[in-house]
Design an enzyme around this catalytic site. Structure first.
Site, mmCIF file in Angstrom:
data_model
loop_
_atom_site.group_PDB
_atom_site.id
_atom_site.type_symbol
_atom_site.label_atom_id
_atom_site.label_comp_id
_atom_site.label_asym_id
_atom_site.label_seq_id
_atom_site.Cartn_x
_atom_site.Cartn_y
_atom_site.Cartn_z
ATOM 1 N N HIS A 105 0.613 -1.278 -0.082
ATOM 2 C CA HIS A 105 0.096 0.070 -0.129
ATOM 3 C C HIS A 105 0.743 1.103 -0.042
ATOM 4 C CE1 HIS A 105 -4.160 -1.190 0.678
ATOM 5 N NE2 HIS A 105 -3.601 -2.389 0.951
ATOM 6 N N LYS A 163 -14.518 8.316 -5.089
ATOM 7 C CA LYS A 163 -15.716 8.524 -4.436
ATOM 8 C C LYS A 163 -16.464 10.010 -4.813
ATOM 9 C CE LYS A 163 -13.886 6.725 -0.538
ATOM 10 N NZ LYS A 163 -13.866 6.621 1.015
ATOM 11 N N LYS A 189 -9.711 13.862 4.059
ATOM 12 C CA LYS A 189 -8.907 12.677 4.092
ATOM 13 C C LYS A 189 -7.803 12.910 5.447
ATOM 14 C CE LYS A 189 -7.349 13.783 -0.179
ATOM 15 N NZ LYS A 189 -7.065 12.706 -1.073
ATOM 16 N N ARG A 190 -7.237 12.097 5.839
ATOM 17 C CA ARG A 190 -6.235 11.869 6.738
ATOM 18 C C ARG A 190 -5.283 13.295 6.686
ATOM 19 N NH1 ARG A 190 -6.340 8.032 10.973
ATOM 20 N NH2 ARG A 190 -4.298 9.176 11.746
ATOM 21 N N LYS A 223 -0.066 14.415 1.840
ATOM 22 C CA LYS A 223 -1.252 14.801 1.117
ATOM 23 C C LYS A 223 -1.582 16.504 0.948
ATOM 24 C CE LYS A 223 -3.674 10.674 2.921
ATOM 25 N NZ LYS A 223 -4.376 10.329 1.863
ATOM 26 N N THR A 279 -8.840 6.721 -2.637
ATOM 27 C CA THR A 279 -10.029 6.018 -3.061
ATOM 28 C C THR A 279 -11.161 7.158 -2.591
ATOM 29 O OG1 THR A 279 -10.067 5.243 -0.724
ATOM 30 C CG2 THR A 279 -9.730 3.544 -2.649
HETATM 31 C C1 LIG Z 1 -12.489 6.957 1.402
HETATM 32 C C2 LIG Z 1 -12.210 7.308 2.652
HETATM 33 C C3 LIG Z 1 -10.844 7.702 3.050
HETATM 34 C C4 LIG Z 1 -9.655 7.696 2.000
HETATM 35 O O1 LIG Z 1 -9.520 8.712 1.431
HETATM 36 P P1 LIG Z 1 -8.442 9.423 0.406
HETATM 37 O O2 LIG Z 1 -8.841 10.640 -0.149
HETATM 38 O O3 LIG Z 1 -8.042 8.226 -0.465
HETATM 39 O O4 LIG Z 1 -7.154 9.291 1.501
HETATM 40 C C5 LIG Z 1 -10.450 7.945 4.421
HETATM 41 N N1 LIG Z 1 -11.391 7.835 5.112
HETATM 42 C C6 LIG Z 1 -12.836 7.643 5.061
HETATM 43 C C7 LIG Z 1 -13.740 7.933 6.186
HETATM 44 C C8 LIG Z 1 -13.247 7.287 3.740
HETATM 45 O O5 LIG Z 1 -14.343 7.261 3.538
#
Ligand SMILES: *Cc1c(COP(=O)(O)O)cnc(C)c1O
Length: 815
Positions: free
Chosen positions: A356, A656, A544-545, A550, A652
């Site tokens: 990952h 979304k 995101k985190r 990032k 991911t």
């Molecule tokens: C999809 C998702 C992530 C991953 O987000 P990235 O933008 O790919 O880092 C992290 N936390 C939650 C709650 C998510 O639904």
């Protein structure tokens, strides 16, 4: 079992009265919620029983993951069984509002972010595709902390998600497994072979809790997520256990054992090199494999594990479960009496591994001394794997020093987990095309020469039935009206939306849905945080985190620049913009917490300046989790995917956002590359260094942030504002951010990408003025998002890695 509204009402009332011993008038919302869950669970058990009798069990897949970020289940299961409307109406006739019950459910925070969420999406797709695929993980008593923001500071509150109980789970004490730590290994020559005995160990009882996994329109496939809880091997009232020593000792022993499944480590993308973490890893591996072997023998009525790898696939999500490799060898040799070669072949053929990350600080390694004392027999096996691997290199004349250095498992006093994973499994995959190429060419290039046949790509995907169908009902209805309902089973069908590209009324409806989703988010934000959002403004979202790679800092610097611009001349900004941030920082990650503080400080600064606040607004949404995510993604106009190229393995969140019609403003990193390829250059908004350029700089040096600083007055101003005078009473607070850029050489190329980022952002602002064109691009994004369904990803895993069949969907074309 219910099948229509009236039989549902009957069944529900019976459940409430029998199960809880109360009438609807007396029942609390929690009672009413629990009763509905129990009813659904019984429905699923029934389906599972029917399935068991009608379908012969094929090869089973076990997905081992330290994290499963599953989100709330009830609403999704009502959608999946297509009974939401009848349940809603039935309840309403009993004077119960379904939404109130949905609110009651806890969102189990058993994961940090993307990695745990991926595991949850995969469970859904395996069930959807009719694969016997099960999750194996840990039932943390406390999940990821709940985030509160107090005066801009992140405050972590314990996530006591089990406080009312978790009605989805079923405890299975009769299926417990004993896991052994510490002690010593005694060897004995018996009947001409060496036998190994693990002695003087500390036994921990692993007790499984099962959660049913049901997907859309495939009720006969109910899979299982098995989460393990650590308990002492003696019952709570087993006096002998307490009498053996001091009472104090007995209780501290109890809490030491229970600490194994007490809490999830909150570090995303970095190592937590603590012994307890290592214990957690071995704990759920040993428990999982122990129960798989037991049920394998029972299910197949076999006493031997000779054919194990033909009927079982074990997949490990990152290196955290990599002890599966030595543990399976241990079982096959020590318990089943096999020789090394047979045990090794079965193990390698059973296991597959997903990598990952390429970030060095996230590559797991454990001190040899720690592994040796905690897991003496496992360590012996790791040593033997390492020894044989090096011998094999020699035999193949591959034993050059740099090859050995970069591939051996034991080095400089550490066990290197990724190397163990690659050597001991039959497949190694990256999670996006670019990421896999970097693995092959850079991070694991020596391994790629030795084992090129093991390396492959499986671009991540997401459960679009959760993040589009269930989370965005208005868009879903609109899509169904336009192209019919088959897209719910075959995401590739979304391509039919291209046919509506030039239909102005459809594009307007699309915009209306987006507007309504923005209102829905604004209402929630108002209720929770008391802040007003203007749904007419453009919603520019980064959730995101919080992590340096990032680059939330890049986003903030952009907004600071817009602030400066607006101060000079408010008319120079087109339209009005709302910048939405969300995400948790690891509690010990000072830099990330400072970024949150900076976002807060900037939002205050803007708020206090009426000239600017008409045009700009910044908000930090508290406690980003799956439940929040389901509200936020559908409400976004712009999806910020701005990681330093090469650092985000896939992402991911980007997928979304895309399927909910947001436009991607991003770098050529992770799956952004594939998003761009899918929608075309003109429908994606890409900027910044390429991965190759970044890797070149990292290899050869030559990047000087001071050059960027001196070359642009705009950059200079923003960077200087970080260090002095701009934010009231926060003089030194942001020093760490300034230093990361100017003293520590801007490791993530924030200043290097600043210009091109501003330009692309401005291009989007201008584009937004042309609503019809914007909506068309939004539609193209939705139409092309089908390839990012985790159904596609899981079909690829099933075909190429697990070698397992799955159901084809009503002769529909699959993307
Ligand atoms: C999809 C998702 C992530 C991953 O987000 P990235 O933008 O790919 O880092 C992290 N936390 C939650 C709650 C998510 O639904």
């Amino acid at each position: 079992m219910f099948s229509d509204k009236d039989s549902f009402k009957q069944a529900y009332l019976t459940k409430l009265i029998e199960g809880e011993g109360i009438t609807p008038d007396e029942a609390s919302l929690w009672d009413k919620f629990s009763a509905l869950v129990v009813l659904m669970k019984e429905k699923m058990s029934l389906y599972r029983a029917i399935n068991r009798n009608s379908i012969s069990p094929g090869k089973q897949v076990y997905y081992f993951s330290m994290e499963f970020l599953i989100g709330k289940l009830l609403h999704n299961y009502l959608v999946n069984f297509q009974i939401e409307d009848l349940v809603r109406e039935g309840l309403s006739e009993l004077d119960i509002n379904l939404d109130d019950l949905l609110e009651q459910e806890a969102d189990p925070g058993l994961g940090n972010g993307g990695l745990g969420r991926l595991a949850a999406c995969f469970l859904d797709s395996m069930a959807f595709l009719g694969i016997g695929g099960h999750g194996n993980g840990i039932r943390y008593q406390y999940g990821l902390f709940e985030q509160k923001i107090v005066a801009g500071n992140q405050v972590e509150v314990a996530d006591n998600w089990l406080k009312n109980g978790y009605p989805w789970e079923t405890r299975k004490p009769e299926k417990a497994i004993v896991v052994k730590f510490k002690g010593n290994v005694r060897t004995e020559v018996k009947e001409g072979r060496v036998a190994f005995y693990h002695e003087n160990y500390e036994a921990v009882l692993a007790v499984p809790y099962d959660v049913p996994i049901a997907s859309y329109d495939n009720p006969l496939y109910i899979n299982n997520l098995r989460l393990w809880s650590a308990e002492t091997t003696c019952g709570e009232l087993d006096l002998a256990c307490f009498n053996r020593g001091e009472f104090d000792q007995a209780t501290s022993y109890k809490s030491e054992v229970e600490s194994i499944s007490y809490i999830l480590y909150p570090d995303d993308s970095s190592r937590a090199g603590r012994e307890l973490r290592l214990k957690q890893e071995y704990f759920f591996v040993a428990a999982g494999l122990g129960s798989i072997v037991r049920s394998y023998k029972k299910r197949n009525n076999l006493s031997s594990l000779q054919d194990f790898s033909r009927r079982v696939a074990v997949h490990i999500n990152d290196t955290h479960p990599v002890m599966c490799i030595p543990e399976l060898i241990r079982i096959l040799i020590d318990e089943e009496g096999m020789g090394w070669d047979e045990a090794w072949n079965i193990t390698v053929n059973t296991l597959s591994f997903t990598n990952h990350t390429i970030m060095p600080e996230a590559m797991e390694k454990w001190p040899i001394d720690m592994v040796k004392s905690l897991l003496p027999r496992i360590y012996q096996i790791i040593e033997e794997i390492d020894r044989r691997f090096k011998e094999d290199l020699k035999r193949r004349f591959l034993d050059k020093e740099e090859v050995i250095n970069n591939t051996q498992i034991l080095k400089d006093g550490y066990v290197r987990m990724a190397n163990l994973a690659i050597i001991g499994s039959s497949s190694v995959n990256g999670v996006a095309q670019l990421h896999t190429e970097i693995l092959k060419k850079e991070v694991f290039k020596e391994f790629y020469r030795i084992f090129s046949y093991k390396f492959n790509n499986k671009t991540n995907g997401v459960n679009y039935r959760r993040f589009l169908l269930a989370a965005n009902p208005k868009l879903s209805s609109l899509i169904t009206e336009a192209i019919g309902p088959t897209w719910k089973e075959d995401a590739g069908e979304l391509r039919k939306l291209h046919g509506l590209k030039d239909d102005p009324s459809f594009l307007e409806q699309l915009a209306k849905v987006k507007y309504e989703n923005k209102c829905r988010l604004a209402e929630k934000v108002k209720a929770k945080q008391g802040i007003d959002l203007d749904p007419m403004s453009i919603f520019d979202v980064q959730v995101k985190r919080i992590h340096a790679y990032k680059r939330q800092l890049l986003n903030v610097l952009k907004i600071m620049h817009l602030y400066n611009k607006a101060l000079n001349d408010p008319e120079s900004l087109t339209g009005s913009q709302t910048f939405i941030f969300g995400g948790k920082a690891a509690p010990s990650y000072h830099y990330a917490k400072t970024v949150i503080k900076l976002i807060y400080a900037l939002s205050q600064k803007i708020e206090h300046n009426p000239k600017v606040s008409e045009k700009l607004k910044v908000i930090f949404l508290e406690n980003f989790n799956v439940t929040q995510a389901e509200l936020i993604y559908p409400a976004a106009n712009i999806s910020e995917q701005i990681s330093t190229a090469s650092k985000e393995a896939s992402g991911t969140g980007n997928m979304k956002f895309m399927m909910n019609g947001a436009l991607t403003l991003g770098t050529l990193d992770g799956a952004n590359v594939e998003i761009k390829e899918a929608v075309g250059e003109e429908n994606s908004f890409i900027f910044g260094l390429t991965a190759e350029q970044v890797l070149n700089y990292t290899r050869n040096g030559g990047y000087k942030p001071w050059d960027e600083y001196h070359a642009s007055a705009d950059i200079r101003r923003c960077v200087d504002q970080l260090s002095r005078g701009f934010f009231d009473n926060m003089g030194e607070e942001f020093r760490v951010l300034y230093d990361s850029l100017m003293i520590y050489n801007d490791e993530f190329f924030v200043l290097k990408d600043f210009r091109s980022y501003l330009e692309m952002h401005e291009k989007l602002q201008t584009l937004y003025l042309n609503q019809e064109e914007w909506n068309r691009i939004s539609l193209v994004n939705i139409a092309e998002s089908g390839i990012f369904s985790s159904d596609r990803t899981i079909r690829e895993y099933a075909d190429k890695i697990w070698k397992i069949k799955y159901r084809t969907i009503n002769n529909l074309t699959c993307s």
